[in-house]
Every structure is written in structure tokens, then in C-alpha cells.
Scaffold this motif. Structure first.
Motif, PDB file in Angstrom:
ATOM      1  N   ARG A  30      52.476  51.185  60.540  1.00 10.32           N
ATOM      2  CA  ARG A  30      52.835  50.054  62.448  1.00 10.32           C
ATOM      3  C   ARG A  30      52.097  49.218  62.357  1.00 10.32           C
ATOM      4  O   ARG A  30      52.313  48.604  63.440  1.00 10.32           O
ATOM      5  N   SER A  31      50.406  48.901  61.982  1.00  7.02           N
ATOM      6  CA  SER A  31      50.055  47.563  61.441  1.00  7.02           C
ATOM      7  C   SER A  31      50.344  46.778  61.208  1.00  7.02           C
ATOM      8  O   SER A  31      49.949  45.381  62.382  1.00  7.02           O
ATOM      9  N   SER A  34      52.530  45.763  64.321  1.00  7.76           N
ATOM     10  CA  SER A  34      52.359  45.247  65.175  1.00  7.76           C
ATOM     11  C   SER A  34      51.554  43.734  64.875  1.00  7.76           C
ATOM     12  O   SER A  34      51.697  43.118  65.678  1.00  7.76           O
ATOM     13  N   LYS A  35      50.568  43.405  63.909  1.00  6.45           N
ATOM     14  CA  LYS A  35      50.590  42.129  63.367  1.00  6.45           C
ATOM     15  C   LYS A  35      51.843  41.171  63.371  1.00  6.45           C
ATOM     16  O   LYS A  35      51.190  40.558  63.979  1.00  6.45           O
TER      17      LYS A  35
END
Length: 309
Positions: A30-31, A34-35
Motif C-alpha cells: 500500500r505504501s 501511495s508513494k
């Protein structure tokens, strides 16, 4: 993450409404998703997504960018497949969704032939009577039967879907043959759905109109093949597509009831996302199915016999 990968991540977030789900489908955290979106927003100098605790949705700028990303990614996909076709054969994964009964009775053989023609394409087919939106669930092509509602999807007609009222000859011999739609309420009717209450069939009239016929529904099921089996066993009258009942009509296991008042006809469609450039793998499949089901469909002709409506 390079720009194309970031665009892919962004489009998955928009279609799924979730960073986590987008990451799951792309095999990323997920990160990382998002990034990638944050990098795009920084590069473009615009906020692309509105983020809430429940769902992620595109801003006005994000929606416009999303549509352009779809065009670009589809064009790249088509270019790669066209080059691969010139060099060897098209490759990649083709994701297909279709209704259960039509998939098992007719689409399975068609897809088997399609896979033989294009052996380097991986086909992932899921059969489900639940509507699957290609935009939201990462499917290349969805096969649906019915009268299409207005939507953002593109539809291409594959074949007609004629429906008929049918019953076993033994049932009709024991209970009589309906002569008018009003007679149906005095018969045992097997209906498609989740409840036997307040059921009606919409039937056509010889002059092209429609009427709603009251029923005595004694059985319901959300699967047409189960209803076909019940009808063949003499349990009552049912309304089903000819692609399910055609062989039984040809073999005299079922007889057509009220032939001048068939249920309203439907169509079988291939649906896909409205990209400017339809991916080559999707175009290959849709063109193949259109050719496969051209003319009078195979389920409406047996031993050279065609059924009149």
C-alpha cells in the motif's frame, strides 16, 4: 517507480477506490502505491485524489488524468501485442468474466478454440451471474445477457438471446396446454429469481406489444440449468433462453408453450472499458466471438432445424 508504473498504480487506485486493493492487484505494498501517486501529484503540481477514511476518489483533475492514462496504457499494450504478433504471437493475460450457464454450455468450447489459436495468451475466465464491471475489477472483457442500461462501458453485440416458455410433454398431457397468457396462473411455473412471491413474466404479443402475465410460481432458482432440469422432470412451465433449452426442444424432452407470446428477447454482449485504444488481446477475443456466434446461433439450430418464435 517509473512514470508508466506510477500511472498504472494510479489507475488501479481510481478503479478500485483503494490504495490497499490496488496494491494487492499489482503485487505491491500500500505504501508503494501511495508513494507512486504522491510522486505523480508532485510532478503534475495538482491533487489527483480525494482521500477519506472510507474511499479514495479522483478529483476533477484526477478524473481527466485517469482517462488519459487509460488511453496511454491501452495504446502501449496494443503496440506491444501488435509487435509480438508480427514477431511471434500475442502474449499476456486476458481476463474474462461471463454468466454461469452461458459460460458452461457455449462459451467454454469457444474459449478453448480461442486458446488453441493463440497459445501464448493466458486466459483467466471467471463464471459468475453477478455483474462484473471491467472498470472496477480489472477484467478485460465481460460477457453479459440482457437489456443494457446506460453506462460508461462500451458494448458489442455477440448474438441474440431468444427466450421461450417450455414444459415437458408429460406435464402438458397431465395439466393441459395453456392457450392464453392468462392461463399461466393456473399452472405450476418455475421462475428465475430468489423468491416465488409476486412473480410475473413479461411476454410479447403478435402485434409487437408486451403484456405482464400473473404466475403461480411453485419453484424459483437463480440458475437456469436447475430450472431446465425441473421442467424436463415434469415439474411445470419455465421461461428460459433457447441456449439452455434448445437441445431439449430438438429431442422433444421439452415443448414450446404459447409460441405466439414468447418472453421478451434479450441480447448477448461483450462489454469493455471505454479506452480510445482497445487492447489488441481484447479485440482478438471479441472479434473471434462475433464470428463464432454469427448468423443463427448454434443453440437455435439442431440437425438443420431452426425454431420459429
Amino acid at each position: 517507480m517509473d512514470k508508466l508504473d506510477a500511472m498504472q498504480a494510479f489507475t488501479r487506485v481510481v478503479t478500485t477506490g483503494s490504495f490497499a486493493e490496488a496494491g494487492r492487484r499489482l503485487g505491491l505494498t500500500r505504501s508503494a502505491i501511495s508513494k507512486a501517486v504522491a510522486e505523480l501529484e508532485h510532478l503534475l503540481g495538482a491533487r489527483l485524489l480525494d482521500r477519506t477514511t472510507r474511499r479514495v476518489s479522483p478529483t476533477h483533475a484526477g478524473r481527466a488524468y485517469y482517462e488519459r492514462c487509460l488511453d496511454i496504457l491501452a495504446a502501449i499494450d496494443e503496440t506491444e501485442l501488435q509487435v509480438a504478433q508480427l514477431h511471434d504471437q500475442p502474449r499476456g493475460t486476458l481476463k474474462l468474466n461471463a454468466p454461469m450457464s452461458f459460460g458452461t454450455l457455449h462459451l467454454g468450447d469457444a474459449i478453448a478454440e480461442f486458446a488453441r489459436l493463440w497459445p501464448d495468451l493466458k486466459v483467466e475466465m471467471v463464471l459468475s451471474d453477478r455483474f462484473v464491471n471491467p472498470l472496477e475489477e480489472g477484467v478485460d472483457v465481460t460477457i453479459r445477457i440482457g437489456q443494457l442500461e446506460d453506462s460508461s462501458l462500451i458494448a458489442r453485440r455477440l448474438a441474440p438471446c431468444r427466450r421461450l416458455l417450455v414444459a415437458a410433454p408429460d406435464y402438458l398431457a397431465a395439466h393441459g396446454t395453456p392457450e392464453t397468457p392468462e392461463d399461466l396462473v393456473r399452472h405450476r411455473c418455475l421462475v428465475y429469481g430468489h423468491s416465488t412471491s409476486l412473480q410475473k413474466w413479461t411476454l410479447t404479443t403478435p402485434d409487437g406489444g408486451t403484456i405482464r402475465a400473473d404466475l403461480n410460481a411453485t419453484m424459483c432458482c437463480n440458475n437456469g440449468e436447475v430450472l431446465r432440469a425441473a421442467a424436463v422432470a415434469g415439474n411445470g412451465i419455465t421461461a428460459l433462453p433457447s441456449f439452455i433449452t434448445g437441445p431439449d426442444i430438438a429431442a422433444s424432452r421439452l415443448a414450446v408453450v404459447l409460441p405466439d407470446h414468447p418472453p421478451t428477447a434479450l441480447d448477448i454482449f461483450a462489454l469493455y472499458a471505454p479506452n480510445r485504444y482497445l487492447a489488441a488481446k481484447s479485440r482478438l477475443l471479441i472479434d473471434f466471438l462475433v464470428a463464432r456466434f454469427a448468423g443463427v446461433p448454434v443453440w437455435d439450430r439442431f440437425d438443420g432445424r431452426e425454431y420459429s418464435s
